[in-house]
Design a protein around this motif. Structure first.
Motif, PDB file in Angstrom:
ATOM      1  N   GLU A 263     -32.426  43.501  12.153  1.00 34.30           N
ATOM      2  CA  GLU A 263     -33.600  43.011  12.876  1.00 34.30           C
ATOM      3  C   GLU A 263     -33.540  43.387  14.362  1.00 34.30           C
ATOM      4  O   GLU A 263     -32.516  43.217  15.025  1.00 34.30           O
ATOM      5  N   GLY A 264     -34.678  43.925  14.836  1.00 33.96           N
ATOM      6  CA  GLY A 264     -34.783  44.288  16.243  1.00 33.96           C
ATOM      7  C   GLY A 264     -34.254  45.665  16.582  1.00 33.96           C
ATOM      8  O   GLY A 264     -34.265  46.058  17.752  1.00 33.96           O
ATOM      9  N   CYS A 265     -33.790  46.411  15.561  1.00 36.69           N
ATOM     10  CA  CYS A 265     -33.170  47.720  15.815  1.00 36.69           C
ATOM     11  C   CYS A 265     -33.886  48.833  15.059  1.00 36.69           C
ATOM     12  O   CYS A 265     -34.403  48.638  13.953  1.00 36.69           O
ATOM     13  N   LYS A 266     -33.896  50.002  15.658  1.00 34.27           N
ATOM     14  CA  LYS A 266     -34.307  51.221  14.977  1.00 34.27           C
ATOM     15  C   LYS A 266     -33.065  51.834  14.339  1.00 34.27           C
ATOM     16  O   LYS A 266     -32.034  51.972  14.985  1.00 34.27           O
ATOM     17  N   LYS A 267     -33.172  52.199  13.058  1.00 37.84           N
ATOM     18  CA  LYS A 267     -32.003  52.685  12.309  1.00 37.84           C
ATOM     19  C   LYS A 267     -32.125  54.170  12.008  1.00 37.84           C
ATOM     20  O   LYS A 267     -33.193  54.670  11.692  1.00 37.84           O
ATOM     21  N   GLN A 268     -30.996  54.875  12.104  1.00 38.87           N
ATOM     22  CA  GLN A 268     -30.911  56.266  11.686  1.00 38.87           C
ATOM     23  C   GLN A 268     -29.697  56.433  10.786  1.00 38.87           C
ATOM     24  O   GLN A 268     -28.552  56.277  11.230  1.00 38.87           O
ATOM     25  N   ASP A 269     -29.924  56.725   9.500  1.00 40.10           N
ATOM     26  CA  ASP A 269     -28.826  56.963   8.568  1.00 40.10           C
ATOM     27  C   ASP A 269     -28.241  58.353   8.786  1.00 40.10           C
ATOM     28  O   ASP A 269     -28.971  59.310   9.076  1.00 40.10           O
ATOM     29  N   TYR A 270     -26.930  58.456   8.635  1.00 39.92           N
ATOM     30  CA  TYR A 270     -26.219  59.730   8.729  1.00 39.92           C
ATOM     31  C   TYR A 270     -25.400  59.945   7.463  1.00 39.92           C
ATOM     32  O   TYR A 270     -24.818  58.992   6.921  1.00 39.92           O
ATOM     33  N   ALA A 271     -25.335  61.188   7.010  1.00 44.32           N
ATOM     34  CA  ALA A 271     -24.419  61.565   5.940  1.00 44.32           C
ATOM     35  C   ALA A 271     -23.029  61.759   6.530  1.00 44.32           C
ATOM     36  O   ALA A 271     -22.888  62.188   7.678  1.00 44.32           O
ATOM     37  N   VAL A 272     -22.003  61.439   5.745  1.00 44.32           N
ATOM     38  CA  VAL A 272     -20.622  61.597   6.200  1.00 44.32           C
ATOM     39  C   VAL A 272     -19.972  62.747   5.429  1.00 44.32           C
ATOM     40  O   VAL A 272     -19.974  62.765   4.193  1.00 44.32           O
ATOM     41  N   LEU A 273     -19.425  63.706   6.164  1.00 43.29           N
ATOM     42  CA  LEU A 273     -18.750  64.861   5.588  1.00 43.29           C
ATOM     43  C   LEU A 273     -17.292  64.847   6.014  1.00 43.29           C
ATOM     44  O   LEU A 273     -16.984  64.619   7.181  1.00 43.29           O
ATOM     45  N   PHE A 274     -16.390  65.110   5.065  1.00 45.43           N
ATOM     46  CA  PHE A 274     -14.986  65.305   5.400  1.00 45.43           C
ATOM     47  C   PHE A 274     -14.828  66.718   5.970  1.00 45.43           C
ATOM     48  O   PHE A 274     -15.285  67.681   5.367  1.00 45.43           O
ATOM     49  N   VAL A 275     -14.159  66.826   7.104  1.00 49.15           N
ATOM     50  CA  VAL A 275     -13.900  68.131   7.723  1.00 49.15           C
ATOM     51  C   VAL A 275     -12.409  68.427   7.555  1.00 49.15           C
ATOM     52  O   VAL A 275     -11.565  67.823   8.235  1.00 49.15           O
ATOM     53  N   THR A 276     -12.068  69.338   6.657  1.00 48.05           N
ATOM     54  CA  THR A 276     -10.665  69.586   6.337  1.00 48.05           C
ATOM     55  C   THR A 276     -10.080  70.795   7.025  1.00 48.05           C
ATOM     56  O   THR A 276      -8.859  70.952   7.080  1.00 48.05           O
ATOM     57  N   GLY A 277     -10.934  71.678   7.552  1.00 52.13           N
ATOM     58  CA  GLY A 277     -10.411  72.874   8.196  1.00 52.13           C
ATOM     59  C   GLY A 277     -11.396  73.453   9.188  1.00 52.13           C
ATOM     60  O   GLY A 277     -12.594  73.138   9.168  1.00 52.13           O
ATOM     61  N   VAL A 278     -10.901  74.304  10.056  1.00 50.69           N
ATOM     62  CA  VAL A 278     -11.730  74.962  11.061  1.00 50.69           C
ATOM     63  C   VAL A 278     -11.306  76.422  11.148  1.00 50.69           C
ATOM     64  O   VAL A 278     -10.141  76.763  10.901  1.00 50.69           O
ATOM     65  N   GLU A 279     -12.251  77.293  11.457  1.00 53.02           N
ATOM     66  CA  GLU A 279     -11.946  78.718  11.531  1.00 53.02           C
ATOM     67  C   GLU A 279     -10.878  78.965  12.587  1.00 53.02           C
ATOM     68  O   GLU A 279     -10.943  78.426  13.705  1.00 53.02           O
ATOM     69  N   ASP A 280      -9.906  79.766  12.231  1.00 52.47           N
ATOM     70  CA  ASP A 280      -8.790  80.072  13.123  1.00 52.47           C
ATOM     71  C   ASP A 280      -9.161  81.297  13.947  1.00 52.47           C
ATOM     72  O   ASP A 280      -9.081  82.441  13.471  1.00 52.47           O
ATOM     73  N   VAL A 281      -9.592  81.042  15.178  1.00 52.03           N
ATOM     74  CA  VAL A 281     -10.036  82.161  16.022  1.00 52.03           C
ATOM     75  C   VAL A 281      -9.174  82.228  17.279  1.00 52.03           C
ATOM     76  O   VAL A 281      -8.495  81.283  17.647  1.00 52.03           O
TER      77      VAL A 281
END
Length: 281
Positions: A263-281
């Motif tokens: 009550e009294g708030c504007k809501k924004q739902d977000y999806a949750v993603l697991f981040v397991t790796g990142v490009e090795d640059v």
């Protein structure tokens, strides 16, 4: 040729496990009571903790080491079997088959993502967030401490993140979480929903208007969303919006469902993603 055959010998058992996982998940889901769904959420937490506590050479999945005693005995066994197979297979794949050119993240990180669940690409990645310190749930403020936190005018949580009762994040158990860091760095990330797919997510550089595009190399956003993890940003609309207006009976949230209104708030739902790796640059 030898390299290809070796790859096939290593991946075929995992592919078989994926098929078995899918069949067992479909067969047992419809019989699960709410208490068993809650035990699944706790199992997710253990999987995340296990991921972050194992070193890079640990290729064994121990997500089913603790037996759950809640709910009817047979459905629980079936639940643990199906999800241990699915989560265990995903865990083994993420550990042993990190794509060339990527490095594993330790601890695992979490994206708060916006977009059409059935799309493979989209705009608005400049509005995405990332929790870089791991699962934000255990670092959050429990429901029964909201009143004490606000009435005492606390500005910082016990673990050091900034408190803002006019703009706050809640997760599926009603825990008040720290805000993620916005403005993701352009790059390529390995993401998964802890189910049957790991994809490469590309965050593209901002255009002249500051808009960042995103794209997946396979599947759609729904496929790499972790359904039991729910999250939403609540912003006071000037009508007394506050975490104190959250209702305990609205939690926990069913996997895949929208977060409740406050009550009294504007809501924004977000999806949750697991981040397991990142490009090795």
């Amino acid at each position: 040729m030898r390299r290809s055959c070796c790859w096939e010998r290593r991946t075929m058992p995992c592919l078989v496990a994926l098929v078995v996982s899918f069949i067992s998940c479909v067969s047992c889901w419809s019989t699960l009571p709410s208490s068993v769904l809650e035990s699944r959420r706790r199992t997710d937490r253990r999987i995340i903790q296990q991921y972050n506590n194992n070193d890079d050479n640990d290729n064994e999945s121990k997500a089913s080491s603790t037996k759950n005693k809640e709910g009817p005995e047979i459905p629980v066994r079936r639940l643990l079997l199906s999800y241990t197979l699915a989560a265990g297979t995903e865990y083994v794949l993420s550990q042993n088959f990190v794509r060339p050119g990527f490095k594993r993240l330790h601890p695992m990180q979490f994206f708060a993502a916006l977009g059409d669940p059935q799309s493979q690409s989209g705009t608005g990645a400049e509005k995405w967030g990332i929790w870089e310190s791991g699962d934000p749930g255990p670092r959050g403020i429990p429901f029964d401490q909201f009143e004490d936190t606000i009435s005492n005018g606390r500005k910082v949580s016990p673990v050091g993140w900034e408190i803002d009762p006019k703009s706050f994040w809640l997760e599926e158990h009603g825990i008040w979480m720290e805000a993620p860091r916005y403005n993701l760095q352009p790059g390529r990330y390995l993401v998964t929903g802890g189910r049957l797919r790991t994809s490469v997510l590309t965050i593209h550089p901002a255009d002249e208007n500051g808009v960042k595009n995103w794209s997946l190399d396979g599947g759609v956003l729904y496929d790499v969303t972790h359904l039991p993890c729910r999250s939403a940003l609540y912003v006071d609309e000037g009508n007394g919006g506050s975490p104190l207006n959250a209702r305990r009976e609205d939690f926990p949230v069913t996997p895949g469902a929208e977060m409740p209104q406050v009550e009294g708030c504007k809501k924004q739902d977000y999806a949750v993603l697991f981040v397991t790796g990142v490009e090795d640059v």
